[in-house]
Write a protein that holds these residues in place. Structure first.
Motif, PDB file in Angstrom:
ATOM      1  N   LEU A 299       0.842  -1.185   0.000  1.00  0.00           N
ATOM      2  CA  LEU A 299       0.000   0.000   0.000  1.00  0.00           C
ATOM      3  C   LEU A 299       0.882   1.241   0.000  1.00  0.00           C
ATOM      4  N   GLY A 300       0.306   2.367  -0.403  1.00  0.00           N
ATOM      5  CA  GLY A 300       1.057   3.611  -0.404  1.00  0.00           C
ATOM      6  C   GLY A 300       0.497   4.545  -1.451  1.00  0.00           C
ATOM      7  N   PHE A 301       1.271   5.578  -1.755  1.00  0.00           N
ATOM      8  CA  PHE A 301       0.828   6.601  -2.691  1.00  0.00           C
ATOM      9  C   PHE A 301       1.748   6.617  -3.906  1.00  0.00           C
ATOM     10  N   MET A 302       1.170   6.760  -5.100  1.00  0.00           N
ATOM     11  CA  MET A 302       1.968   6.815  -6.319  1.00  0.00           C
ATOM     12  C   MET A 302       1.376   7.862  -7.248  1.00  0.00           C
ATOM     13  N   ALA A 303       2.251   8.410  -8.125  1.00  0.00           N
ATOM     14  CA  ALA A 303       1.769   9.444  -9.044  1.00  0.00           C
ATOM     15  C   ALA A 303       2.590   9.440 -10.325  1.00  0.00           C
ATOM     16  N   GLY A 304       1.923   9.705 -11.443  1.00  0.00           N
ATOM     17  CA  GLY A 304       2.599   9.898 -12.718  1.00  0.00           C
ATOM     18  C   GLY A 304       3.228   8.650 -13.295  1.00  0.00           C
ATOM     19  N   PHE A 305       4.044   8.844 -14.330  1.00  0.00           N
ATOM     20  CA  PHE A 305       4.656   7.708 -15.022  1.00  0.00           C
ATOM     21  C   PHE A 305       5.662   6.987 -14.131  1.00  0.00           C
ATOM     22  N   THR A 306       6.280   7.717 -13.217  1.00  0.00           N
ATOM     23  CA  THR A 306       7.221   7.063 -12.306  1.00  0.00           C
ATOM     24  C   THR A 306       6.480   6.150 -11.332  1.00  0.00           C
ATOM     25  N   GLY A 307       5.307   6.566 -10.902  1.00  0.00           N
ATOM     26  CA  GLY A 307       4.506   5.715 -10.032  1.00  0.00           C
ATOM     27  C   GLY A 307       4.085   4.437 -10.714  1.00  0.00           C
ATOM     28  N   LYS A 308       3.694   4.557 -11.990  1.00  0.00           N
ATOM     29  CA  LYS A 308       3.315   3.361 -12.744  1.00  0.00           C
ATOM     30  C   LYS A 308       4.495   2.413 -12.915  1.00  0.00           C
ATOM     31  N   GLU A 309       5.686   2.990 -13.081  1.00  0.00           N
ATOM     32  CA  GLU A 309       6.869   2.142 -13.239  1.00  0.00           C
ATOM     33  C   GLU A 309       7.233   1.443 -11.933  1.00  0.00           C
ATOM     34  N   ILE A 310       7.030   2.125 -10.814  1.00  0.00           N
ATOM     35  CA  ILE A 310       7.227   1.475  -9.512  1.00  0.00           C
ATOM     36  C   ILE A 310       6.317   0.258  -9.405  1.00  0.00           C
ATOM     37  N   GLU A 311       5.058   0.457  -9.767  1.00  0.00           N
ATOM     38  CA  GLU A 311       4.082  -0.631  -9.701  1.00  0.00           C
ATOM     39  C   GLU A 311       4.463  -1.769 -10.636  1.00  0.00           C
ATOM     40  N   ASN A 312       4.889  -1.435 -11.861  1.00  0.00           N
ATOM     41  CA  ASN A 312       5.301  -2.467 -12.812  1.00  0.00           C
ATOM     42  C   ASN A 312       6.457  -3.294 -12.264  1.00  0.00           C
ATOM     43  N   ARG A 313       7.430  -2.614 -11.706  1.00  0.00           N
ATOM     44  CA  ARG A 313       8.607  -3.328 -11.207  1.00  0.00           C
ATOM     45  C   ARG A 313       8.271  -4.147  -9.964  1.00  0.00           C
ATOM     46  N   MET A 314       7.353  -3.663  -9.148  1.00  0.00           N
ATOM     47  CA  MET A 314       6.883  -4.465  -8.012  1.00  0.00           C
ATOM     48  C   MET A 314       6.213  -5.745  -8.508  1.00  0.00           C
ATOM     49  N   ASN A 315       5.372  -5.612  -9.512  1.00  0.00           N
ATOM     50  CA  ASN A 315       4.692  -6.787 -10.073  1.00  0.00           C
ATOM     51  C   ASN A 315       5.687  -7.777 -10.642  1.00  0.00           C
ATOM     52  N   ASN A 316       6.776  -7.265 -11.238  1.00  0.00           N
ATOM     53  CA  ASN A 316       7.814  -8.153 -11.777  1.00  0.00           C
ATOM     54  C   ASN A 316       8.508  -8.956 -10.677  1.00  0.00           C
ATOM     55  N   PHE A 317       8.527  -8.414  -9.469  1.00  0.00           N
ATOM     56  CA  PHE A 317       9.084  -9.138  -8.324  1.00  0.00           C
ATOM     57  C   PHE A 317       8.064 -10.104  -7.708  1.00  0.00           C
ATOM     58  N   GLY A 318       6.871 -10.167  -8.276  1.00  0.00           N
ATOM     59  CA  GLY A 318       5.844 -11.053  -7.751  1.00  0.00           C
ATOM     60  C   GLY A 318       5.034 -10.456  -6.630  1.00  0.00           C
ATOM     61  N   CYS A 319       5.086  -9.136  -6.467  1.00  0.00           N
ATOM     62  CA  CYS A 319       4.380  -8.464  -5.371  1.00  0.00           C
ATOM     63  C   CYS A 319       3.020  -7.944  -5.839  1.00  0.00           C
ATOM     64  N   GLN A 320       2.039  -8.052  -4.980  1.00  0.00           N
ATOM     65  CA  GLN A 320       0.747  -7.435  -5.231  1.00  0.00           C
ATOM     66  C   GLN A 320       0.795  -5.985  -4.767  1.00  0.00           C
ATOM     67  N   THR A 321       0.124  -5.103  -5.491  1.00  0.00           N
ATOM     68  CA  THR A 321       0.103  -3.692  -5.125  1.00  0.00           C
ATOM     69  C   THR A 321      -1.331  -3.169  -5.108  1.00  0.00           C
ATOM     70  N   ASP A 322      -1.560  -2.204  -4.245  1.00  0.00           N
ATOM     71  CA  ASP A 322      -2.856  -1.533  -4.193  1.00  0.00           C
ATOM     72  C   ASP A 322      -2.607  -0.067  -3.842  1.00  0.00           C
ATOM     73  N   PHE A 323      -1.791   0.582  -4.675  1.00  0.00           N
ATOM     74  CA  PHE A 323      -1.400   1.957  -4.412  1.00  0.00           C
ATOM     75  C   PHE A 323      -2.545   2.927  -4.689  1.00  0.00           C
ATOM     76  N   ILE A 324      -2.500   4.044  -4.010  1.00  0.00           N
ATOM     77  CA  ILE A 324      -3.455   5.125  -4.227  1.00  0.00           C
ATOM     78  C   ILE A 324      -2.877   6.086  -5.255  1.00  0.00           C
ATOM     79  N   GLN A 325      -3.649   6.387  -6.274  1.00  0.00           N
ATOM     80  CA  GLN A 325      -3.212   7.283  -7.340  1.00  0.00           C
ATOM     81  C   GLN A 325      -3.354   8.737  -6.881  1.00  0.00           C
ATOM     82  N   VAL A 326      -2.236   9.444  -6.846  1.00  0.00           N
ATOM     83  CA  VAL A 326      -2.219  10.852  -6.457  1.00  0.00           C
ATOM     84  C   VAL A 326      -2.144  11.701  -7.730  1.00  0.00           C
ATOM     85  N   LYS A 327      -2.939  12.758  -7.794  1.00  0.00           N
ATOM     86  CA  LYS A 327      -3.065  13.533  -9.034  1.00  0.00           C
ATOM     87  C   LYS A 327      -1.915  14.507  -9.254  1.00  0.00           C
ATOM     88  N   ASN A 328      -1.421  15.109  -8.192  1.00  0.00           N
ATOM     89  CA  ASN A 328      -0.467  16.211  -8.346  1.00  0.00           C
ATOM     90  C   ASN A 328       0.959  15.772  -8.060  1.00  0.00           C
TER      91      ASN A 328
END
Length: 303
Positions: free
Chosen positions: A56-85
């Motif tokens: 869990l946590g907060f993510m934003a923008g293309f860098t946030g999506k890449e964090i999520e992608n790389r977490m998924n590549n490690f086999g981790c489930q994610t449920d981040f909150i999308q931050v707009k700004n």
């Protein structure tokens, strides 16, 4: 389920440069990009050890999506909150003659985002484990750790806290299941210098008196000390090996402890030993530890 909270995740851009010079063009000879943050490290090591978790946590923008992608590549489930700004931060970690870090700011987290996090936490039950760790970005209230623990105190969730100074001290009244300072952080809490295992024990017991159920003190090359909820004192030397990279070693210890605790139906000694082996295995490796590396150190420690 195990849940981890990382308030300010990052992409860690890790580079190595020969004889870095300011004001000049410097070329890297090594680079890597990894998802960063203490809770994220815990989730990755748990996945390596064969346990599912949700980050869990907060993510934003293309860098946030890449964090999520790389977490998924490690086999981790994610449920981040999308931050707009803003953008999830990029942290530059440069190794040259000296180590230099440049950390980004991270996105602007709103009250609405915080409420979304609490709504996700409301779904947890007493069967779950929650790990809250790491620093707080400037856009979050200073008492966010306290707010979370107060909000969840009637749900009897096992909450693990790995934080420094007031972030840790202020939650002890909510009786966290486990806290994990290192000996230097423990010394800072009481304005003392603690170098040996025997020196940390009285202060770890003080943290128990203040509310912590279990206290795990990491001490790098000096090993670790663990005082369980029955006030049994466990001590272990550090496994033998060459330190390559200490980043994430404490988070790996937390993940190893959880793994050992779950795999042994709550045997604190086994949890402690797996924790110290996971922390050491990460320190002995350029990356976070694998299951095989941890098991090898466990065998050596039990010999």
């Amino acid at each position: 389920m195990i849940y981890t909270v990382t308030f300010n995740p990052s992409l860690d851009y890790i580079i190595r440069v020969n004889h870095f010079q300011t004001g000049e063009i410097n070329k890297t000879y090594y680079e890597n990009i990894l998802p960063g943050g203490k809770g994220i490290n815990v989730s990755i090591v748990l996945s390596n050890l064969g346990h599912d978790s949700t980050a869990l946590g907060f993510m934003a923008g293309f860098t946030g999506k890449e964090i999520e992608n790389r977490m998924n590549n490690f086999g981790c489930q994610t449920d981040f909150i999308q931050v707009k700004n803003g953008l999830s931060r990029i942290n530059v970690k440069m190794k040259s003659d000296n180590e230099t870090e440049i950390n980004g700011m991270g996105p602007k987290i709103t009250d609405e985002n915080i409420q979304e996090l609490f709504e996700k936490l409301d779904k947890l039950t007493k069967e779950d484990i929650l790990v809250i760790s790491g620093s707080i970005p400037s856009t979050l209230p200073d008492d966010i750790y306290e707010r979370i623990m107060q909000h969840l105190q009637d749900k009897h969730i096992k909450i693990i806290v790995d934080a420094t100074k007031n972030l840790m001290m202020n939650v002890l009244k909510y009786k966290p299941f486990l806290i994990k300072p290192n000996n230097h952080e423990l010394g800072e809490l009481f304005d003392v210098t603690l170098n040996t295992q025997d020196e940390v024990i009285p202060y770890a017991l003080k943290l128990q008196e203040m509310g912590a159920q279990n206290v795990l003190i990491s001490m790098a090359g000096q090993g670790a000390v663990f005082i369980d909820e029955q006030k049994t004192i466990h001590k272990s030397p550090a496994p033998k090996g060459t330190v390559v990279n200490s980043v994430g070693a404490g988070d790996s210890m937390v993940a190893g402890f959880i793994s050992g605790y779950l795999n042994s139906d709550g045997d604190y000694k086994k949890a402690f030993l797996k924790g110290i082996c996971a922390g050491s295995a990460s320190a002995f490796s350029p990356n976070l530890c694998t299951k095989e590396e941890v098991e090898e150190l466990l065998r050596s420690l039990n010999q």
